[in-house]
Design a protein around this motif. Structure first.
Motif, PDB file in Angstrom:
ATOM      1  N   UNK A 220       2.332   1.855  -3.326  1.00 54.93           N
ATOM      2  CA  UNK A 220       1.340   2.405  -4.265  1.00 54.93           C
ATOM      3  C   UNK A 220       1.075   3.873  -3.964  1.00 54.93           C
ATOM      4  N   UNK A 221       0.975   4.212  -2.687  1.00 55.78           N
ATOM      5  CA  UNK A 221       0.663   5.593  -2.328  1.00 55.78           C
ATOM      6  C   UNK A 221       1.755   6.555  -2.794  1.00 55.78           C
TER       7      UNK A 221
ATOM      8  N   UNK B 269       0.852  -1.203   0.000  1.00 57.19           N
ATOM      9  CA  UNK B 269       0.000   0.000   0.000  1.00 57.19           C
ATOM     10  C   UNK B 269       0.878   1.239   0.000  1.00 57.19           C
TER      11      UNK B 269
ATOM     12  N   UNK C 200      -2.327  12.113  -5.927  1.00 59.51           N
ATOM     13  CA  UNK C 200      -3.507  12.058  -5.087  1.00 59.51           C
ATOM     14  C   UNK C 200      -3.191  12.368  -3.643  1.00 59.51           C
ATOM     15  N   UNK C 201      -2.064  11.866  -3.199  1.00 59.85           N
ATOM     16  CA  UNK C 201      -1.677  12.137  -1.808  1.00 59.85           C
ATOM     17  C   UNK C 201      -1.477  13.623  -1.590  1.00 59.85           C
TER      18      UNK C 201
ATOM     19  N   UNK D 172      -6.308  19.274   0.564  1.00 61.02           N
ATOM     20  CA  UNK D 172      -7.698  19.213   1.030  1.00 61.02           C
ATOM     21  C   UNK D 172      -7.745  19.322   2.545  1.00 61.02           C
ATOM     22  N   UNK D 173      -6.868  18.601   3.199  1.00 60.10           N
ATOM     23  CA  UNK D 173      -6.861  18.665   4.654  1.00 60.10           C
ATOM     24  C   UNK D 173      -6.500  20.060   5.130  1.00 60.10           C
TER      25      UNK D 173
ATOM     26  N   UNK E 286      -9.532  22.148   4.809  1.00 58.70           N
ATOM     27  CA  UNK E 286     -10.457  21.851   5.892  1.00 58.70           C
ATOM     28  C   UNK E 286     -10.013  22.481   7.187  1.00 58.70           C
TER      29      UNK E 286
ATOM     30  N   UNK F  60       0.207   6.879  -6.994  1.00 59.74           N
ATOM     31  CA  UNK F  60      -0.846   7.740  -6.439  1.00 59.74           C
ATOM     32  C   UNK F  60      -0.260   8.925  -5.687  1.00 59.74           C
TER      33      UNK F  60
ATOM     34  N   UNK G 250      -4.757  15.365  -1.469  1.00 57.85           N
ATOM     35  CA  UNK G 250      -5.439  15.106  -0.190  1.00 57.85           C
ATOM     36  C   UNK G 250      -4.853  15.976   0.895  1.00 57.85           C
TER      37      UNK G 250
END
Lengths: 176, 102, 634
Positions: free
Chosen positions: A132-133, A129, A140-141, A147-148, A151, A137, A144
């Motif tokens: 992959x991250x 995992x 995407x990380x 995004x955090x 927020x 990806x 994110x």
């Protein structure tokens, strides 16, 4: 292993039922936490150890705690319990229940037609995992993380505003 | 009988999702609506992980991580907004927050 | 000389134009000079033309003056032209002379009215239109004059428009004559379609060549023209407008509704006489209409108490005589009676106007009485007029013209004893109601005192018209008395001569004596009923039968009520039913429907969170359902 799966699923579904029909907010939260733990169990059975760990730590440990904090701030008392009971009249849940049942039927029909296969519990390790991250990806990380950040900033700003207006209103709190 | 049928995992995810939907539709208290949203997010995460496990790929869990992050951000902001709503309307009733006339 | 006949209608039109544009800025004196003078000049020109025509008539006994071609469209190219022949010469002379004297009278009679210049402008327009009608050579020009006089009649009846009763009377006159006008228009169209021309002389030549007697098209053409004539001349069944038209000022009643416009129908039939000889059934209908109308109107005149209404019904009755003459083919006799009637009826209206004005607009004869010493001019002229109306033997013009008609009714080929009997009975009734008026107004005890005496501008026309009412009859005398036939000889240049079945001398003498005796009997009856035994008529009218009969005659034999029930009330109730306009409802319905739909759609924007969520879920359910559905069929 199959029976473990069935037991975990049953616990998840029943506790989720308890969430949506609960009168007291804190009770509903606790039911949800149980549901989360059951789902983590299902993850483990499917060999997704990393996901199960994350489920417990972050979902049940962080997000739900946040919920509990806010709940305590709002201070629901016996009056809110009565209100909730009053609001859950049959007229309210008849139509949504029908829709939900139809939706359930459709989903089960679609999912049950044809065999996808069996899983025997082979694990997908956290190492894979992680690879992959930070491999395919990665973008995407990063998104994110932004995004955090958004927020975080938004929540801070809203709370600050709330504090300001509370001070203007001379702290007159309105009981729910 | 050497494993869990993957469709049944997906069906469990579906059931949880539908329960979440029902919760959004039925409850009037916005806190509960937010909670039901969390149920739905969780269910979709379950579906992803099960699917990824079927193919023995990490992609499912990667998606689950992303969903988790989204849920966290959303809960933070959602709760802040709920506090605002409580401050503004004095109630947590979702139906009361409606200024449409007609 | 004859090239100037276009001036005859033009002068009054010019007077109208000046007064319409600038009349309100001119003083009353100037207005009356322009108004009366234009018609006076026209009258002088008419006299000169008439003299020229009688001394040296143009070739063919008709002078045609083409003015211009109106339009050329397809095969339709009517020419605006005027025609002077014996018939139009007589009409022009009578119309202009009588109009001149009436306008002279109104310059004093209407002096205190506001709208003085408007009055004279309308009167000038009327005289111009009437002259156009009479001098027309083309049916289209005639129709123009026809419509013009109808318009002026409407304008002048409703002259005092502040009172809505006058306006209603004007509307009624216009609408009823419109029915006749429509018939005339259809007749014109028929003539044009059949004969390709609207020139009157052409039509009168072509029609007997192309149509056989009493054929369908001839009957229809004559019938439609008769319809127009009946409307304008207030005969059965369109006579209902004339008594109400008395709401207009007295000179208007004198000029339009006694002397000239109502005779336009008589003129029309005389002009197109060939069509009526071509359709003898319609000719017979004309005579019957005339006979019935004259009796009916005479009875109604007997029951009226408003002096102007008596005179209105009397006009209807006398025009009935003219129609009777037209029906039996005695065209010149009808025109002769028209001429004498113009004089004595105008005289009657004008002197009645003097009485009404002197008593402060009082028209009810029951409130008059004993005025012969207070208003001598009015008394003597009214007496002369009434005698001429009743055809007092030998001295009045009315006697000669009426006797001619009665004689022709008996002796003409299409006449007969019944028509003659109707005429004789009518002359008895005429004497009765005419002298009823005289005795009620001028004899007996005085009930209302007169306020003023008439001046010179009023007295001169009265005297002149009285003179003509006595003298103009000597132009044509019955054969039993003296062989004087100046009038019919003159008119025989344009109209067929008076030809009757020859009768024996004794029959002639008997007819003559009857014509003499009946009016005298009528006058004697009036003297006895209203002077010797004044209470007797009231006692008869007091009985049940008497009062019912009186009411029936007073309302003009119930025609107003009949028309009201059959035509007016259904129409107005339908209009009230359609008040909301059924067609409009369709469009309103569209708007209402879309508003309803819109309000339904508004409900979806409720602003409630759970509603929207239900919408989303329902959409998902449907989408999944579609997937399942289409997944089924492989």
């Amino acid at each position: 292993m199959l029976y473990a799966f069935y037991i975990a699923s049953a616990v998840a579904v029943i506790s989720t039922l308890g969430v949506i029909t609960g009168r007291h907010a804190v009770h509903a939260l606790l039911y949800f936490i149980i549901s989360l733990l059951a789902v983590a169990m299902i993850f483990l059975l499917f060999g997704a150890h990393f996901a199960a760990a994350l489920e417990v730590i972050i979902y049940a440990g962080a997000i739900m705690v946040l919920f509990v904090f806010v709940m305590m701030m709002l201070n629901p008392g016996p009056r809110s319990v009565r209100k909730e009971r009053h609001r859950l009249s049959p007229g309210t849940w008849a139509c949504p229940a029908v829709l939900a049942l139809i939706l359930t039927a459709e989903l089960i029909f679609l999912l049950a037609s044809g065999t996808v296969g069996f899983h025997d519990g082979t694990a997908v390790t956290p190492r894979e995992v992680g690879m992959a991250l930070f491999g395919p990806y990665l973008l995407g990380v990063e998104l994110v993380s932004i995004l955090l950040l958004a927020g975080l900033v938004g929540a801070y700003h809203l709370a600050w505003r709330l504090g300001v207006s509370r001070a203007d209103g001379a702290g007159e709190g309105r009981q729910s | 009988m050497n494993g869990i049928p993957v469709e049944q995992g997906l069906i469990v995810a579906g059931l949880l999702f539908v329960l979440g939907v029902a919760g959004v539709l039925i409850r009037r208290n916005v806190l509960f609506i937010l909670l039901s949203l969390e149920i739905m997010l969780n269910a979709s995460g379950l579906a992803f992980v099960v699917a990824g496990a079927r193919w023995l790929q990490p992609d499912g869990q990667v998606m689950f991580v992303f969903i988790l992050a989204v849920a966290a951000a959303e809960v933070a902001l959602g709760l802040a907004l709920i506090l605002w709503m409580y401050h503004w309307y004095g109630t947590l009733d979702g139906d009361r927050a409606c200024s449409m006339r007609g | 000389m004859f090239e100037l006949i276009w001036l005859i209608p033009l002068l009054p039109f010019a007077g109208f134009a000046v007064l319409a544009l600038a009349g309100s800025r001119l003083s009353r004196g100037v207005v009356s000079v322009i108004g009366t003078g234009s018609v006076g000049l026209s009258a002088a020109l008419a006299v000169a033309t008439f003299a020229g025509f009688s001394i040296s008539p143009p070739p063919g006994n008709a002078y045609v003056l083409p003015l211009w071609r109106w339009v050329t469209v397809g095969g339709f190219s009517p020419q605006v032209s005027l025609c002077l022949d014996a018939l139009s010469a007589v009409m022009v002379l009578a119309v202009t002379v009588v109009s001149f004297f009436i306008l002279l009278y109104s310059s004093e009679h209407m002096a205190r009215e506001e709208g003085f210049s408007r009055f004279f402008a309308c009167m000038d327009l009327f005289v111009g239109s009437m002259l156009t009608l009479v001098l027309a050579d083309n049916l289209l020009v005639l129709y123009l004059g026809w419509e013009g006089v109808g318009l002026c009649s409407y304008l002048l009846i409703g002259f005092r428009y502040e009172d809505s009763a006058n306006v209603r009377a004007a509307n009624k006159a216009f609408i009823v004559t419109r029915i006749g006008d429509t018939a005339l228009a259809i007749g014109l169209i028929l003539l044009f379609i059949q004969l390709d021309t609207l020139s009157i002389r052409e039509i009168l030549v072509q029609a007997p060549q192309r149509w056989s007697p009493d054929s369908g098209v001839a009957v229809w053409a004559a019938l439609l023209i008769l319809g127009g004539a009946v409307g304008k001349s207030a005969q059965l069944p369109l006579q209902v407008w004339l008594p109400d038209a008395m709401a207009g000022p007295t000179p208007v009643s004198a000029l339009i509704h006694a002397a000239t416009m109502v005779a336009a129908g008589v003129y029309l039939v005389a002009r197109t006489h060939v069509l009526f000889t071509l359709a003898p059934s319609v000719g017979g209908l004309v005579a019957v209409v005339g006979a019935v109308t004259l009796l009916m109107a005479a009875a109604s005149a007997l029951a009226q108490s408003d002096v102007k209404r008596v005179l209105a019904w009397s006009t209807i009755s006398q025009i009935g005589y003219m129609f009777l003459a037209l029906g039996v083919g005695a065209w010149s006799a009808a025109i002769f009676h028209f001429m004498t009637h113009a004089f004595f009826k105008a005289l009657l209206f004008l002197s009645a106007g003097v009485v009404i004005a002197a008593l402060g607009e009082e028209r009810d004869m029951g409130r008059m009485g004993g005025l012969r010493r207070d208003l001598p001019a009015a008394f003597w002229t009214f007496l002369i007029g009434a005698s001429s109306l009743s055809a007092l033997p030998l001295v009045t013009a009315g006697f000669y013209s009426k006797d001619l008609i009665l004689f022709m009714a008996w002796t003409s080929g299409t006449g007969g004893p019944w028509l003659w009997a109707a005429g004789i009975a009518g002359s008895f009734l005429t004497g009765l109601y005419a002298f009823r008026m005289v005795f009620l107004i001028f004899f007996g005890e005085r009930r209302t005192a007169p306020a003023e005496r008439p001046g010179r501008a009023v007295t001169i026309p009265l005297v002149v018209l009285a003179f003509f009412s006595l003298v103009s009859g000597f132009l044509q005398m019955p054969a039993a008395l003296a062989p004087v036939t100046i009038f019919s000889d003159f008119l025989s240049r344009s109209l067929p001569p008076l030809r009757g079945v020859p009768v024996s001398f004794t029959t002639e003498v008997i007819l003559f004596l009857d014509a003499m005796i009946m009016p005298v009997l009528g006058i004697a009856a009036a003297w006895w009923l209203y002077l010797r035994r004044p209470g007797l008529p009231e006692r008869w009218a007091g009985t049940a039968a008497g009062s019912a009969l009186r009411r029936f005659w007073h309302s003009g034999w119930g025609f107003d009520g009949l028309y009201g029930a059959v035509f007016v009330r259904p129409f107005t109730s339908f209009a009230r039913l359609n008040r909301d306009d059924a067609v409009d409802l369709i469009y309103g319905g569209l708007a209402w429907y879309s508003a309803g739909l819109s309000s339904l759609l508004t409900r979806t924007q409720s602003g409630r969170l759970r509603r929207y969520a239900i919408g989303i879920v329902a959409g998902v359910v449907i989408a999944l359902g579609l997937v399942i559905w289409f997944k089924e069929s492989p």
